[in-house]
Design an enzyme around this catalytic site. Structure first.
Site, short mmCIF file in Angstrom:
data_model
loop_
_atom_site.label_atom_id
_atom_site.label_comp_id
_atom_site.label_asym_id
_atom_site.label_seq_id
_atom_site.Cartn_x
_atom_site.Cartn_y
_atom_site.Cartn_z
N LYS A 52 0.72 -1.12 0.65
CA LYS A 52 0.12 -0.05 -0.04
C LYS A 52 1.24 1.17 -0.05
O LYS A 52 0.63 2.33 -0.77
CB LYS A 52 -1.18 -0.64 1.78
CG LYS A 52 -1.70 -0.94 1.13
CD LYS A 52 -3.25 -1.40 2.35
CE LYS A 52 -3.93 -2.58 2.12
NZ LYS A 52 -4.86 -2.41 3.19
N GLN A 96 -5.21 -1.78 9.50
CA GLN A 96 -5.41 -2.90 8.95
C GLN A 96 -5.97 -3.96 9.22
O GLN A 96 -5.89 -4.01 10.83
CB GLN A 96 -4.08 -2.98 8.91
CG GLN A 96 -3.53 -3.82 7.86
CD GLN A 96 -3.66 -4.48 6.22
OE1 GLN A 96 -3.42 -3.24 5.56
NE2 GLN A 96 -3.88 -5.28 6.02
N ASP A 119 -11.28 2.74 3.18
CA ASP A 119 -11.91 0.99 3.38
C ASP A 119 -13.43 0.84 2.76
O ASP A 119 -13.59 -0.56 2.56
CB ASP A 119 -11.12 0.55 4.82
CG ASP A 119 -10.17 -0.46 4.08
OD1 ASP A 119 -10.25 -1.18 3.46
OD2 ASP A 119 -9.55 -0.64 4.83
N1 GUN Z 1 -7.22 -6.80 5.61
C1 GUN Z 1 -7.26 -8.02 4.61
N2 GUN Z 1 -8.02 -7.07 3.43
C2 GUN Z 1 -8.23 -6.02 3.82
C3 GUN Z 1 -8.10 -4.75 3.75
O1 GUN Z 1 -8.48 -4.26 2.17
N3 GUN Z 1 -8.29 -3.19 4.06
C4 GUN Z 1 -7.75 -3.53 5.17
N4 GUN Z 1 -8.36 -2.77 6.62
N5 GUN Z 1 -7.72 -4.56 6.13
C5 GUN Z 1 -7.58 -5.68 5.51
#
Ligand code: GUN
Length: 286
Positions: A52, A96, A119
């Site tokens: 990211k 996350q 998200d």
């Molecule tokens: N953990 C696995 N996929 C994601 C995601 O798309 N966003 C977040 N915040 N955590 C994750």
């Protein structure tokens, strides 16, 4: 032989377009910024978060990381989120997942202010998605829909079978596919006669996290396969949920792992950060 849906190439194209939008914002004195919170020491999360940050760098989005200790208290986590909510220099907040079990993740997601919910996990975003309003959509489902659009895969009237009912992928995908007029079935660990569902599916989207779970005998000829799984096989190789080699022979379209849904998820996060930034400055600048 199936057409391979190239998520890597599509994600690159999307990031390039977002970079142009990001540069335009910067010319107006607006510097989009994403804040990422990670709690504890999850190895897979570290890899995702690194990807990211790399994507942010490429698009020109500022990136800020908050690494909280495993024994962080709920109150400390919520305080940090509140602080980031108020910080005008932060345009997107991402917590996350997973986080340690003693913490309440839904309460934490709920604390993120809607305008920074890149998200799409807050109740406001989820609710708006359900009633068909413009909102932040969870990145993986949004990435899957962009793939359908890019490859002219029309869901109108199609039988779409989603494997998995997580809040992050399965549930928002139901809404996204419904909006495209699909007939949607969601299967999960308690589903009886799974094969009966998958056999009649025009489109299968698998998000269950089990290597080689979807096999050739479970699908019909011409099926479209979207593999959201990210797993390691017995040799430590990155694989999806689908037995790619054999299922590919029957499919019309299929996504590979790696190089399919994964890069699209991250591109959609970048998309949502730019969208959030624009929304926040709408009244002043746009
Ligand atoms: N953990 C696995 N996929 C994601 C995601 O798309 N966003 C977040 N915040 N955590 C994750």
């Amino acid at each position: 032989m199936a057409i391979i849906i190239d998520g890597k190439a599509l994600a690159k194209k999307i990031r390039e377009n977002l970079k142009i939008e990001c540069d335009e914002l910067k010319e107006k004195g607006i510097n989009p910024k994403l804040a990422v919170i990670m709690v504890g020491d999850n190895q897979a999360s570290k890899v995702y978060v690194k990807n990211k940050s790399k994507a942010c760098n490429e698009v020109g989005i500022e990136y800020e990381e908050y690494l909280l200790k495993e024994d962080t208290k709920q109150e400390e986590l919520l305080d940090l989120i509140e602080k980031l909510n108020k910080d005008k220099s932060v345009n997107g907040i991402l917590l996350q997942s997973p986080i340690p079990k003693h913490l309440n993740i839904n309460e934490a997601f709920k604390t993120i202010t809607y305008l920074k919910d890149v998200d799409g996990f807050t109740p406001s975003s989820v609710g708006k998605l359900c009633i068909g309003e413009d909102t932040f959509v969870s990145c993986t489902p949004l990435g899957v829909i962009k793939m359908f659009e890019e490859y002219d895969i029309d869901l109108n009237g199609k039988d779409v079978v989603i494997l998995g009912r997580s809040n992050i992928v399965g549930k928002p995908l139901i809404q996204c596919c419904l909006q495209k007029n699909a007939t949607v079935t969601t299967c999960h660990s308690k589903t009886n006669n799974l094969k009966e569902h998958t056999k009649r599916a025009d489109v299968i989207i698998s998000a269950i996290g089990r290597p080689k779970f979807v096999t050739e005998d479970m699908v019909k000829d011409g099926v479209v396969i979207i593999d959201v799984g990210i797993n390691r096989d017995e040799n430590g190789k990155l694989v999806g949920d689908v037995d790619f080699e054999n299922v590919e022979k029957k499919a019309s379209y299929i996504t590979p792992v790696p190089g399919g849904v994964g890069p699209m998820t991250i591109a959609m996060l970048m998309n949502n950060v730019i969208k959030a930034t624009k929304e926040q400055y709408k009244e002043k600048t746009f």
